[in-house]
Design a protein around this motif. Sequence first.
Motif, PDB file in Angstrom:
ATOM      1  N   LEU A  95       0.694  -1.409  -0.095  1.00  0.00           N
ATOM      2  CA  LEU A  95      -0.041   0.099   0.006  1.00  0.00           C
ATOM      3  C   LEU A  95       0.924   1.109  -0.141  1.00  0.00           C
ATOM      4  O   LEU A  95       0.643   2.188  -0.738  1.00  0.00           O
ATOM      5  CB  LEU A  95      -0.990   0.170   1.256  1.00  0.00           C
ATOM      6  N   GLU A  96       1.883   1.366   0.667  1.00  0.00           N
ATOM      7  CA  GLU A  96       2.817   2.531   1.077  1.00  0.00           C
ATOM      8  C   GLU A  96       3.384   2.737  -0.597  1.00  0.00           C
ATOM      9  O   GLU A  96       3.637   3.888  -0.462  1.00  0.00           O
ATOM     10  CB  GLU A  96       4.135   2.215   2.016  1.00  0.00           C
ATOM     11  N   ALA A  97       3.240   2.146  -1.583  1.00  0.00           N
ATOM     12  CA  ALA A  97       4.002   2.479  -2.711  1.00  0.00           C
ATOM     13  C   ALA A  97       2.889   3.127  -3.726  1.00  0.00           C
ATOM     14  O   ALA A  97       3.421   3.372  -4.885  1.00  0.00           O
ATOM     15  CB  ALA A  97       4.649   1.063  -3.345  1.00  0.00           C
ATOM     16  N   ALA A  98       1.968   3.273  -3.159  1.00  0.00           N
ATOM     17  CA  ALA A  98       0.582   4.065  -3.986  1.00  0.00           C
ATOM     18  C   ALA A  98       1.243   5.138  -4.889  1.00  0.00           C
ATOM     19  O   ALA A  98       0.837   5.162  -5.879  1.00  0.00           O
ATOM     20  CB  ALA A  98      -0.361   4.361  -3.156  1.00  0.00           C
ATOM     21  N   PRO A  99       2.042   6.175  -4.328  1.00  0.00           N
ATOM     22  CA  PRO A  99       2.495   7.168  -5.266  1.00  0.00           C
ATOM     23  C   PRO A  99       3.234   6.659  -6.561  1.00  0.00           C
ATOM     24  O   PRO A  99       3.275   7.174  -7.527  1.00  0.00           O
ATOM     25  CB  PRO A  99       3.631   8.088  -4.261  1.00  0.00           C
ATOM     26  N   LEU A 100       4.100   5.586  -6.231  1.00  0.00           N
ATOM     27  CA  LEU A 100       4.806   5.080  -7.198  1.00  0.00           C
ATOM     28  C   LEU A 100       3.992   4.512  -8.364  1.00  0.00           C
ATOM     29  O   LEU A 100       4.102   4.524  -9.565  1.00  0.00           O
ATOM     30  CB  LEU A 100       5.785   4.119  -6.843  1.00  0.00           C
ATOM     31  N   VAL A 101       3.221   3.559  -7.553  1.00  0.00           N
ATOM     32  CA  VAL A 101       2.027   2.649  -8.626  1.00  0.00           C
ATOM     33  C   VAL A 101       1.312   3.655  -9.270  1.00  0.00           C
ATOM     34  O   VAL A 101       1.004   3.491 -10.446  1.00  0.00           O
ATOM     35  CB  VAL A 101       1.164   1.783  -7.674  1.00  0.00           C
ATOM     36  N   ARG A 102       0.945   4.843  -8.698  1.00  0.00           N
ATOM     37  CA  ARG A 102       0.103   5.771  -9.680  1.00  0.00           C
ATOM     38  C   ARG A 102       0.858   6.229 -10.711  1.00  0.00           C
ATOM     39  O   ARG A 102       0.264   6.133 -11.861  1.00  0.00           O
ATOM     40  CB  ARG A 102      -0.411   6.852  -8.793  1.00  0.00           C
ATOM     41  N   LEU A 103       1.920   6.639 -10.520  1.00  0.00           N
ATOM     42  CA  LEU A 103       2.975   7.282 -11.718  1.00  0.00           C
ATOM     43  C   LEU A 103       2.984   6.063 -12.720  1.00  0.00           C
ATOM     44  O   LEU A 103       3.258   6.325 -14.211  1.00  0.00           O
ATOM     45  CB  LEU A 103       4.113   7.766 -11.222  1.00  0.00           C
ATOM     46  N   MET A 104       3.332   4.952 -12.219  1.00  0.00           N
ATOM     47  CA  MET A 104       3.609   3.686 -13.040  1.00  0.00           C
ATOM     48  C   MET A 104       2.335   3.609 -13.979  1.00  0.00           C
ATOM     49  O   MET A 104       2.486   3.164 -15.233  1.00  0.00           O
ATOM     50  CB  MET A 104       3.930   2.423 -12.531  1.00  0.00           C
ATOM     51  N   ALA A 105       1.042   3.464 -13.378  1.00  0.00           N
ATOM     52  CA  ALA A 105      -0.065   3.174 -14.234  1.00  0.00           C
ATOM     53  C   ALA A 105      -0.145   4.422 -15.180  1.00  0.00           C
ATOM     54  O   ALA A 105      -0.415   4.261 -16.539  1.00  0.00           O
ATOM     55  CB  ALA A 105      -1.273   3.556 -13.208  1.00  0.00           C
ATOM     56  N   ALA A 106       0.091   5.555 -14.926  1.00  0.00           N
ATOM     57  CA  ALA A 106       0.010   6.716 -15.932  1.00  0.00           C
ATOM     58  C   ALA A 106       0.925   6.551 -16.877  1.00  0.00           C
ATOM     59  O   ALA A 106       0.800   6.459 -18.358  1.00  0.00           O
ATOM     60  CB  ALA A 106       0.172   7.969 -15.371  1.00  0.00           C
ATOM     61  N   SER A 107       2.343   5.991 -16.590  1.00  0.00           N
ATOM     62  CA  SER A 107       3.341   5.711 -17.531  1.00  0.00           C
ATOM     63  C   SER A 107       2.976   4.605 -18.516  1.00  0.00           C
ATOM     64  O   SER A 107       3.161   4.578 -19.811  1.00  0.00           O
ATOM     65  CB  SER A 107       4.555   5.647 -16.987  1.00  0.00           C
ATOM     66  N   ALA A 108       2.233   3.448 -17.829  1.00  0.00           N
ATOM     67  CA  ALA A 108       1.875   2.451 -18.558  1.00  0.00           C
ATOM     68  C   ALA A 108       0.776   2.739 -19.777  1.00  0.00           C
ATOM     69  O   ALA A 108       0.785   2.483 -21.030  1.00  0.00           O
ATOM     70  CB  ALA A 108       1.566   1.500 -17.826  1.00  0.00           C
ATOM     71  N   TYR A 109      -0.375   3.497 -19.190  1.00  0.00           N
ATOM     72  CA  TYR A 109      -1.392   3.893 -20.291  1.00  0.00           C
ATOM     73  C   TYR A 109      -0.739   4.709 -21.230  1.00  0.00           C
ATOM     74  O   TYR A 109      -1.125   4.438 -22.578  1.00  0.00           O
ATOM     75  CB  TYR A 109      -2.412   4.638 -19.446  1.00  0.00           C
ATOM     76  N   GLN A 110       0.127   5.418 -21.052  1.00  0.00           N
ATOM     77  CA  GLN A 110       0.818   6.638 -21.929  1.00  0.00           C
ATOM     78  C   GLN A 110       1.550   5.742 -23.082  1.00  0.00           C
ATOM     79  O   GLN A 110       1.861   5.846 -24.257  1.00  0.00           O
ATOM     80  CB  GLN A 110       1.560   7.413 -21.444  1.00  0.00           C
ATOM     81  N   ALA A 111       2.185   4.460 -22.515  1.00  0.00           N
ATOM     82  CA  ALA A 111       2.960   3.593 -23.386  1.00  0.00           C
ATOM     83  C   ALA A 111       2.094   2.452 -24.052  1.00  0.00           C
ATOM     84  O   ALA A 111       2.657   1.712 -24.681  1.00  0.00           O
ATOM     85  CB  ALA A 111       3.891   2.790 -22.617  1.00  0.00           C
ATOM     86  N   GLY A 112       0.793   2.868 -23.907  1.00  0.00           N
ATOM     87  CA  GLY A 112      -0.406   1.811 -24.732  1.00  0.00           C
ATOM     88  C   GLY A 112      -0.715   0.767 -23.990  1.00  0.00           C
ATOM     89  O   GLY A 112      -1.351  -0.157 -24.697  1.00  0.00           O
ATOM     90  N   ALA A 113      -0.757   0.476 -22.571  1.00  0.00           N
ATOM     91  CA  ALA A 113      -1.305  -0.468 -21.926  1.00  0.00           C
ATOM     92  C   ALA A 113      -2.826  -0.427 -22.191  1.00  0.00           C
ATOM     93  O   ALA A 113      -3.503   0.593 -22.111  1.00  0.00           O
ATOM     94  CB  ALA A 113      -1.102  -0.296 -20.504  1.00  0.00           C
ATOM     95  N   ARG A 114      -3.511  -1.421 -22.367  1.00  0.00           N
ATOM     96  CA  ARG A 114      -4.755  -1.600 -22.634  1.00  0.00           C
ATOM     97  C   ARG A 114      -5.430  -1.577 -21.168  1.00  0.00           C
ATOM     98  O   ARG A 114      -6.738  -1.236 -20.982  1.00  0.00           O
ATOM     99  CB  ARG A 114      -5.202  -3.411 -23.097  1.00  0.00           C
ATOM    100  N   LEU A 115      -4.829  -2.205 -19.933  1.00  0.00           N
ATOM    101  CA  LEU A 115      -5.391  -2.551 -18.462  1.00  0.00           C
ATOM    102  C   LEU A 115      -4.308  -2.236 -17.594  1.00  0.00           C
ATOM    103  O   LEU A 115      -3.338  -3.018 -18.077  1.00  0.00           O
ATOM    104  CB  LEU A 115      -6.410  -3.483 -18.506  1.00  0.00           C
ATOM    105  N   VAL A 116      -4.190  -1.580 -16.598  1.00  0.00           N
ATOM    106  CA  VAL A 116      -3.328  -1.750 -15.470  1.00  0.00           C
ATOM    107  C   VAL A 116      -4.157  -2.219 -14.368  1.00  0.00           C
ATOM    108  O   VAL A 116      -5.122  -1.886 -13.742  1.00  0.00           O
ATOM    109  CB  VAL A 116      -2.636  -0.473 -15.242  1.00  0.00           C
ATOM    110  N   ASP A 117      -3.763  -3.476 -13.691  1.00  0.00           N
ATOM    111  CA  ASP A 117      -4.403  -4.094 -12.761  1.00  0.00           C
ATOM    112  C   ASP A 117      -3.350  -3.998 -11.463  1.00  0.00           C
ATOM    113  O   ASP A 117      -2.201  -4.549 -11.848  1.00  0.00           O
ATOM    114  CB  ASP A 117      -4.882  -5.398 -12.967  1.00  0.00           C
TER     115      ASP A 117
END
Length: 412
Positions: free
Chosen positions: A36-58
């Motif tokens: 849970l503590e890693a949420a700030p990083l995970v949120r940035l990774m999700a944005a980065s992944a969608y920008q790179a063309g991810a269909r879904l981040v889970d």
Amino acid sequence: MTELSFEQKLQNYADLAVKVGVNLQPGQRLIVRGPLEAAPLVRLMAASAYQAGARLVDVIWSDDAVTLARFQYAPRDSFTEYPTWQAQGLIEAAQRSDAFIAIHATDPDLLKDQDPDLVALAQRTHQQQLQEYFAYIMADKVNWCVISYPLATWAAKIFLDGTPETQLDRLWAAIFKINRADQPDPVAAWQAHTQQLAARCARLNAKQYTALKYTAPGVDLMLGLPDHHEWHGGQKETLAGIPFIPNMPTEEVFTMPHKDRVEGVVTSTKPLSYGGVLIDNFQLRFVGGKIVEISADKGEAVLRKLIDTDEGAARLGEVALVPQSSPIAQSGILFYNTLFDENASSHLAVGRAYRFCLQGGPEMSDEAFAAAGGNHSLAHVDFMIGSDQMDIDGVLADGAAEPLMRAGEWVG
Ligand code: ZN
Ligand code: ZN
């Protein structure tokens, strides 16, 4: 060079994990597992992944406090229970060729007061439930990456003085630096680094040593290498040809030992954090590849349980070389986290060997892989043996030995 802001470094770290580490491909799904503590990083990774063309981040979240509550209060006979939907979901995701990022961060002392039998049983259940998923990971059928994230409990264990805030700041600084996220062009820095590791592997593969001979205080070990072994390090490729970096940081080059040809004694040089327990200052003696004697100053009971996991847990599955000049060794920090500590030091692993460390290994039957010297086990646990007093010789097919490392550094 101006110092980057914390936000920029965190963004760099997120982008490195998504674009260089797991190297997410357009159209892929991304599965993230982390605390849970890693949420700030995970949120940035999700944005980065969608920008790179991810269909879904889970995201599958975990939490030390919830884990501890189970050990404290759950029925003693309940430790074979497992959230099987998660295991099934990971297997389905692997079958679909999703990308996987795991964030490894935990309080190294979380389970230190808990029953070692239950700690071992929970680990074993986890390994069994995820066995099919791990098979995809281990065979590089999918692109995956393990990174870390500072936790206050973990930082307090590493840095004994200072306030909780300064402890966390110091751990952030170390993780950014070691992962090159503090550099103006982190991607270029990683490319240069992985090229160096690839060149080292090429040299070792050309040598095809039959054994490595280790000498250091408390270490006198002859470690056989199987015919047609392959050294790996840094960047890898999935079977479908996607380059990825499985561990960030990574400083090691590694292959598999011959499971029946290890003789002598090794002594650990760093504590091993396993299943929430610290195992410290331990010695293992090998005969015919099998561990026949175990002693430890701390955590011996848990170490014995680990070695008893199954037949293969008493034999070696990995041999890795890391010079003492690696940035992690140079940091002088003991991280109590294998992702970092294994990259600070030459090491071995008990348990399962990576099939790709043998030419043709991924296609072999279990019997053929074992006959070639490959170890099979549910467990795979690295432990550190390197130091600036360690010498390693490579033994050639004709029996001649040549210096490979001296005082913990590469020769040539
Ligand atoms: Zn390793
Ligand atoms: Zn390993």
